[in-house]
Scaffold this active site. Sequence first.
Site, PDB file in Angstrom:
ATOM      1  N   THR A   2      42.839  40.507  34.897  1.00 18.30           N
ATOM      2  CA  THR A   2      43.724  40.676  36.048  1.00 18.30           C
ATOM      3  C   THR A   2      43.815  39.392  36.884  1.00 18.30           C
ATOM      4  O   THR A   2      42.885  38.583  36.879  1.00 18.30           O
ATOM      5  CB  THR A   2      43.175  41.813  36.944  1.00 18.30           C
ATOM      6  OG1 THR A   2      43.827  41.785  38.205  1.00 18.30           O
ATOM      7  CG2 THR A   2      41.686  41.670  37.204  1.00 18.30           C
ATOM      8  N   ASP A   3      44.913  39.252  37.628  1.00 15.78           N
ATOM      9  CA  ASP A   3      45.036  38.107  38.538  1.00 15.78           C
ATOM     10  C   ASP A   3      44.123  38.259  39.757  1.00 15.78           C
ATOM     11  O   ASP A   3      43.922  37.305  40.502  1.00 15.78           O
ATOM     12  CB  ASP A   3      46.489  37.914  38.985  1.00 15.78           C
ATOM     13  CG  ASP A   3      47.047  39.078  39.801  1.00 15.78           C
ATOM     14  OD1 ASP A   3      46.393  40.143  39.859  1.00 15.78           O
ATOM     15  OD2 ASP A   3      48.142  38.930  40.381  1.00 15.78           O
ATOM     16  N   GLU A   4      43.539  39.455  39.936  1.00 16.23           N
ATOM     17  CA  GLU A   4      42.708  39.675  41.129  1.00 16.23           C
ATOM     18  C   GLU A   4      41.435  38.829  41.097  1.00 16.23           C
ATOM     19  O   GLU A   4      40.782  38.649  42.121  1.00 16.23           O
ATOM     20  CB  GLU A   4      42.388  41.167  41.285  1.00 16.23           C
ATOM     21  CG  GLU A   4      43.661  41.981  41.438  1.00 16.23           C
ATOM     22  CD  GLU A   4      43.436  43.439  41.803  1.00 16.23           C
ATOM     23  OE1 GLU A   4      42.434  43.754  42.436  1.00 16.23           O
ATOM     24  OE2 GLU A   4      44.302  44.255  41.427  1.00 16.23           O
ATOM     25  N   TYR A  24      35.819  45.677  41.959  1.00 17.17           N
ATOM     26  CA  TYR A  24      36.649  45.667  40.746  1.00 17.17           C
ATOM     27  C   TYR A  24      36.889  44.241  40.269  1.00 17.17           C
ATOM     28  O   TYR A  24      36.605  43.891  39.121  1.00 17.17           O
ATOM     29  CB  TYR A  24      37.983  46.388  41.002  1.00 17.17           C
ATOM     30  CG  TYR A  24      39.029  46.118  39.936  1.00 17.17           C
ATOM     31  CD1 TYR A  24      38.841  46.543  38.620  1.00 17.17           C
ATOM     32  CD2 TYR A  24      40.210  45.429  40.234  1.00 17.17           C
ATOM     33  CE1 TYR A  24      39.790  46.278  37.628  1.00 17.17           C
ATOM     34  CE2 TYR A  24      41.159  45.168  39.256  1.00 17.17           C
ATOM     35  CZ  TYR A  24      40.943  45.598  37.958  1.00 17.17           C
ATOM     36  OH  TYR A  24      41.873  45.334  36.985  1.00 17.17           O
ATOM     37  N   LYS A  44      35.651  42.230  36.837  1.00 21.88           N
ATOM     38  CA  LYS A  44      36.578  41.632  35.856  1.00 21.88           C
ATOM     39  C   LYS A  44      36.317  40.124  35.733  1.00 21.88           C
ATOM     40  O   LYS A  44      36.365  39.560  34.647  1.00 21.88           O
ATOM     41  CB  LYS A  44      38.037  41.880  36.263  1.00 21.88           C
ATOM     42  CG  LYS A  44      38.505  43.326  36.168  1.00 21.88           C
ATOM     43  CD  LYS A  44      38.470  43.902  34.760  1.00 21.88           C
ATOM     44  CE  LYS A  44      39.530  43.316  33.854  1.00 21.88           C
ATOM     45  NZ  LYS A  44      39.559  44.038  32.540  1.00 21.88           N
TER      46      LYS A  44
END
Length: 349
Positions: free
Chosen positions: A130-132, A155, A159
């Site tokens: 993810t870009d998060e 989260y 990741k």
Amino acid sequence: MNLLITGGAGFIGSHVVRLFVESYPTYNIFNLDALTYAGNLQNLRDVESRPNYTFLKGDITDASFLEQLFAEHRFDAVVHLAAESHVDRSIAGPMAFVQTNVMGTVNLLEACRRAWAGDYAGKLFYHVSTDEVYGSLGENGLFTEQTPYDPRSPYSASKAASDHFIRAWHHTYGLPVKLSNCSNNYGPNHFPEKLIPLAIHNIKEGRPVPVYGKGENVRDWLYVLDHARAIDAIFHRGKVGETYNVGGVNEWRNLDLIELLCDVMDENLGREPGESRKLITFVKDRAGHDARYAIDSSKLMKELGWKPSVTFEQGLKKTVDWYLANGAWLEEVTSGHYQQYYARQYGER
Ligand SMILES: NC(=O)c1ccc[n+]([C@@H]2O[C@H](COP(=O)([O-])OP(=O)(O)OC[C@H]3O[C@@H](n4cnc5c(N)ncnc54)[C@H](O)[C@@H]3O)[C@@H](O)[C@H]2O)c1
């Protein structure tokens, strides 16, 4: 090619499984999924009887199970999507995220390393992220593949950790890996705890539509099938050891997005213009809510010729049409009945 796709009963995974099953009839595609609350095999009803598709129920946190599975099926490649994926759940209970996203990923890496035993010809581990992991942006700028990691929620931290382990197995053991970091997805089969399907469901039911804080957080939205197409392109044509950012070039403030959705729903449901906007209700902001995500996918576009196939307006219309035409799916999910589908379909509990 024996291809293992993890998390294929989830939102993005089900679109990836369908795309691969339909596009590559000569691949044997195995979908490994633990069927947590987010896994719904009804998402794959249309492909479950295809000869090149097999569902395997199992948990990636179970290392010995994975070892047996690899010995049995001799996988050539893995597309790894299985994860705990909802930020709010990670704030309420972070340990499941550490278990699945970190330990589960390392278990899979180890299963590949042992099974492939240094013979990496024709082998690949593709990790979907993810870009998060890049943190939060101010008003300007975009995340590139060089942006330093700065995860801020349990989260995104889990990741980010998984991404680091993937690269470590590449650099230390030579495992052939590819990674992609994608922005927020939307589209059919999205579990209705996430912003867009939750809003569609509540607008339909005439219930309040919760918006965090003042609705000012900005996200870059990508239609889920375009993410699946990007995964296909990177899996087949991306360079080993490389990372590709995937995004929609489509930034929306949460409030503007929900207002647009209300208007699309008014039109679809034959309501007076502006009626559904009255349902918007501001609620206490999420703890540590990242302000803005926006992603630069120019590497993917230039090197692999990928670009989104639909505009946001088209994608949102397709999404609303799908949810309104698939009331039974939404009803099964919101009532929890979808969790009995595996027992009905496969005769086990
Ligand atoms: N949704 C997004 O907007 C988005 C954006 C970028 C990247 N991603 C990443 O893409 C992947 C898929 O996201 P999603 O939105 O489809 O998630 P999802 O929550 O809809 O699906 C996750 C799937 O993984 C399965 N799973 C969970 N724990 C498991 C375990 N221990 N063992 C085996 N299976 C397990 C679940 O049953 C479910 O089917 C995730 O890795 C996520 O981080 C998601």
